[in-house]
Write an enzyme that holds these catalytic residues in place. Structure first.
Site, mmCIF file in Angstrom:
data_model
loop_
_atom_site.group_PDB
_atom_site.id
_atom_site.type_symbol
_atom_site.label_atom_id
_atom_site.label_comp_id
_atom_site.label_asym_id
_atom_site.label_seq_id
_atom_site.Cartn_x
_atom_site.Cartn_y
_atom_site.Cartn_z
ATOM 1 N N ASP A 80 0.850 -1.187 0.000
ATOM 2 C CA ASP A 80 0.000 0.000 0.000
ATOM 3 C C ASP A 80 0.890 1.242 0.000
ATOM 4 O O ASP A 80 1.994 1.229 0.549
ATOM 5 C CB ASP A 80 -0.921 0.012 1.223
ATOM 6 C CG ASP A 80 -2.136 0.916 1.033
ATOM 7 O OD1 ASP A 80 -3.236 0.389 0.801
ATOM 8 O OD2 ASP A 80 -1.978 2.147 1.104
ATOM 9 N N ASP B 246 4.125 2.273 -4.167
ATOM 10 C CA ASP B 246 3.386 3.167 -5.060
ATOM 11 C C ASP B 246 3.247 2.440 -6.391
ATOM 12 O O ASP B 246 4.236 2.214 -7.097
ATOM 13 C CB ASP B 246 4.171 4.474 -5.230
ATOM 14 C CG ASP B 246 3.484 5.471 -6.149
ATOM 15 O OD1 ASP B 246 2.449 5.120 -6.761
ATOM 16 O OD2 ASP B 246 3.980 6.607 -6.269
ATOM 17 N N VAL B 247 2.028 2.066 -6.754
ATOM 18 C CA VAL B 247 1.841 1.263 -7.966
ATOM 19 C C VAL B 247 2.139 2.042 -9.238
ATOM 20 O O VAL B 247 2.276 1.447 -10.315
ATOM 21 C CB VAL B 247 0.421 0.671 -8.047
ATOM 22 C CG1 VAL B 247 0.175 -0.312 -6.905
ATOM 23 C CG2 VAL B 247 -0.649 1.765 -8.077
ATOM 24 N N TYR C 83 -13.376 7.521 -14.017
ATOM 25 C CA TYR C 83 -13.315 6.223 -13.340
ATOM 26 C C TYR C 83 -13.811 5.117 -14.256
ATOM 27 O O TYR C 83 -13.186 4.058 -14.388
ATOM 28 C CB TYR C 83 -14.143 6.293 -12.057
ATOM 29 C CG TYR C 83 -14.169 5.025 -11.241
ATOM 30 C CD1 TYR C 83 -13.103 4.692 -10.407
ATOM 31 C CD2 TYR C 83 -15.266 4.176 -11.271
ATOM 32 C CE1 TYR C 83 -13.133 3.537 -9.641
ATOM 33 C CE2 TYR C 83 -15.305 3.018 -10.515
ATOM 34 C CZ TYR C 83 -14.227 2.700 -9.698
ATOM 35 O OH TYR C 83 -14.263 1.551 -8.941
ATOM 36 N N LYS D 80 -11.762 1.765 -15.620
ATOM 37 C CA LYS D 80 -12.200 0.409 -15.283
ATOM 38 C C LYS D 80 -12.586 -0.385 -16.537
ATOM 39 O O LYS D 80 -12.418 -1.616 -16.569
ATOM 40 C CB LYS D 80 -13.351 0.457 -14.280
ATOM 41 C CG LYS D 80 -12.936 1.013 -12.914
ATOM 42 C CD LYS D 80 -11.754 0.252 -12.329
ATOM 43 C CE LYS D 80 -11.371 0.734 -10.938
ATOM 44 N NZ LYS D 80 -10.236 -0.018 -10.356
ATOM 45 N N VAL E 217 -19.136 -1.205 -3.043
ATOM 46 C CA VAL E 217 -18.606 -1.985 -1.924
ATOM 47 C C VAL E 217 -18.351 -1.019 -0.766
ATOM 48 O O VAL E 217 -17.954 0.129 -0.976
ATOM 49 C CB VAL E 217 -17.301 -2.702 -2.325
ATOM 50 C CG1 VAL E 217 -16.778 -3.559 -1.171
ATOM 51 C CG2 VAL E 217 -17.525 -3.572 -3.564
ATOM 52 N N THR F 5 -16.382 0.557 1.245
ATOM 53 C CA THR F 5 -14.969 0.871 1.433
ATOM 54 C C THR F 5 -14.799 2.381 1.501
ATOM 55 O O THR F 5 -15.711 3.141 1.136
ATOM 56 C CB THR F 5 -14.120 0.329 0.266
ATOM 57 O OG1 THR F 5 -14.378 1.123 -0.906
ATOM 58 C CG2 THR F 5 -14.430 -1.125 -0.024
#
Length: 286
Positions: A38, A63-64, A155, A159, A188, A190
């Site tokens: 994360d 960091d992705v 977004y 996706k 979800v 979150t």
């Protein structure tokens, strides 16, 4: 998940909270060994410390959007364990609001995390799994990757890209013993529901009130569904049942669905206006 499937080596990005943390809990409970990756190291550590089960978890600040960092994480697991069995490209962000209000910096940010972050995970993990002749990549997408509604345009775009990448790679990877699954849940429960607002956008109004959803999907339930999808080598997980029904309607009646989306956006704007008016109104005197 027990027997031969247990004891796998896994990396979960975005593992500090939400779906990622739930995946870590489910994996450790199944006996797997998880790197909780994360951007927020403290959040990753909290997840790693809180999981219970015969498996294990350790935190990693990652960091992705940093391709070299993602590659290093994969290389570290392979060097230590000799293999990588599961790669969960789960980290993601959301931006909601009127598209003309988005800045180029915001477009760049969501593309970098939601698309490039997944690409970096695939680029690092897939060659390893091809050499092994085994492994599974799980990419967290969304119902937004199968359907399209305004006020969430950036977004939805990212996706859709994740779903396309996953299904295309799956057809290529099957002959090499590697599985690929795209996860497409509706709302979800979150922290992402409360983040990424632009202008008057309000995530919980959009995902719950605007869609008539009584409660968001439980992330721990979703995590169990994801592990079953991996076990069954499913290419696409659409959940819950109401999401599957909506997806089916969209496929059978795309024109009608588009008209419904236009009405949905109008309803959202009305909800946003009402919310803004309520917040700006002075409190009534008793």
């Amino acid at each position: 998940m027990s027997g031969p499937a247990a004891g796998r080596q896994a990396i979960v990005t975005g593992g500090g909270s939400g779906i990622g943390a739930a995946l870590c809990r489910a994996l450790v409970a199944a006996g797997d060994h998880v790197v909780v990756a994360d951007l927020d190291r403290a959040a990753a550590a909290r997840t790693a410390d809180s999981v219970r089960g015969p498996g294990s978890a350790r935190p990693l600040e990652l960091d992705v959007t940093d391709a070299a960092g993602v590659q290093a994480a994969v290389d570290e697991v392979v060097a230590a364990a000799g293999r990588l069995d599961l790669m969960f490209n789960n980290a993601g962000i959301s931006l909601g609001g009127e598209t003309e209000e988005l800045t180029l910096a915001q477009w760049d940010a969501i593309i970098d995390v939601n698309i490039r972050g997944v690409v970096h995970g695939v680029a690092a993990a897939y060659p390893v799994m091809v050499r092994q002749g085994a492994g599974h990549i799980v990419n967290t997408a969304s119902m937004g990757g199968l359907m399209a509604a305004g006020l969430l345009t950036s977004y939805v775009m990212t996706k859709h890209a994740v779903v396309g990448l996953s299904l295309a790679l799956r057809s290529e990877a099957a002959a090499k013993g590697v599985g690929v699954t795209a996860v497409c849940p509706s709302a979800v429960d979150t922290p992402i529901l409360d983040k990424g607002a632009v202008g008057r956008f309000h995530g919980r109004d959009y995902f719950l009130k605007g869609q008539g959803v009584r409660r968001p999907h439980d992330p721990d339930v979703l995590a169990q569904e994801v592990l079953r999808a991996v076990r069954d080598d499913r290419g696409l997980l659409v959940t819950p049942r109401t999401a599957r029904a909506t997806w089916l309607i969209g496929r059978l009646a795309p024109v009608t669905t588009q008209r419904m989306s236009v009405r949905f956006v109008a309803k959202q704007r009305a909800l946003q206006a009402a919310r803004a008016a309520a917040l700006s109104s002075p409190p009534r005197k008793l």
